[in-house]
Design an enzyme around this catalytic site. Structure first.
Site, PDB file in Angstrom:
ATOM      1  N   HIS A 115       0.800  -0.969  -0.456  1.00  0.00           N
ATOM      2  CA  HIS A 115      -0.429   0.230  -0.131  1.00  0.00           C
ATOM      3  C   HIS A 115       0.692   1.047   0.397  1.00  0.00           C
ATOM      4  CE1 HIS A 115      -3.381   2.105   1.695  1.00  0.00           C
ATOM      5  NE2 HIS A 115      -2.505   3.356   1.901  1.00  0.00           N
ATOM      6  N   GLU A 116       2.059   1.576   0.421  1.00  0.00           N
ATOM      7  CA  GLU A 116       3.213   3.211   0.752  1.00  0.00           C
ATOM      8  C   GLU A 116       3.502   2.596  -0.168  1.00  0.00           C
ATOM      9  OE1 GLU A 116       2.243   4.786   3.177  1.00  0.00           O
ATOM     10  OE2 GLU A 116       0.923   3.220   3.704  1.00  0.00           O
ATOM     11  N   HIS A 125       1.736   4.916  -3.079  1.00  0.00           N
ATOM     12  CA  HIS A 125       1.976   5.980  -3.177  1.00  0.00           C
ATOM     13  C   HIS A 125       3.124   6.284  -3.116  1.00  0.00           C
ATOM     14  CE1 HIS A 125      -1.726   6.515  -0.109  1.00  0.00           C
ATOM     15  NE2 HIS A 125      -1.581   5.977   0.194  1.00  0.00           N
TER      16      HIS A 125
END
Length: 153
Positions: free
Chosen positions: A70-71, A74
């Site tokens: 998920h990170e 980003h």
């Protein structure tokens, strides 16, 4: 997962980046024990990913991998100048393409932390609260009846 230090965390992040995004992770990843309600965060100003160490200790490996992916969504979108925020279409599409979770699971240590249990005298509805409630000031949200404390853990 308690053998995971920052060097092995970096290796894991770089491996996941190469595997799922076909790109290297060339910036900083670190544990941040001050994170409380989230598994991780990406800081665009310094291109840094921070991971909550409690997730490495309390949750299974798959949950940690999901947080890192998920990170990384980003991170890679930000590096490429695309929409890297939760509301952006680019971000949502990349989450789906890489099989990354939108949110992480709550920590088991934080799941059931209600210290006070109140109930309504009129309708019997039960309220679990972390903090004490002023029963002379607050009433039942359903029927406006009086609240009484049933249990203090």
């Amino acid at each position: 997962m308690d053998h995971l230090n920052e060097a092995s965390l970096y290796r894991l992040v770089n491996h996941l980046s190469q595997t799922h995004f076909n790109k290297p992770f060339v910036h900083v990843v670190r544990f941040n024990s001050r994170l409380r309600t989230t598994g991780g965060r990406y800081i665009p100003a310094i291109n840094t990913i921070e991971i909550n160490p409690k997730y490495a200790l309390e949750m299974d490996h798959e949950e940690l991998v999901g947080i890192i992916k998920h990170e990384l969504c980003h991170y890679h979108l930000h590096i490429e100048g695309k929409g890297y925020k939760h509301r952006d279409r680019d971000f949502k599409d990349l989450l789906k393409a890489t099989g990354s979770p939108r949110h992480c699971q709550p920590l088991p240590s934080l799941k059931e932390q209600s210290n006070y249990i109140y109930s309504c005298r009129s309708c019997g509805l039960t309220y679990k609260r972390k903090r004490r409630v002023n029963t002379s000031k607050y009433v039942c949200g359903k029927c406006r009846g009086r609240l009484v404390m049933r249990e203090h853990v």
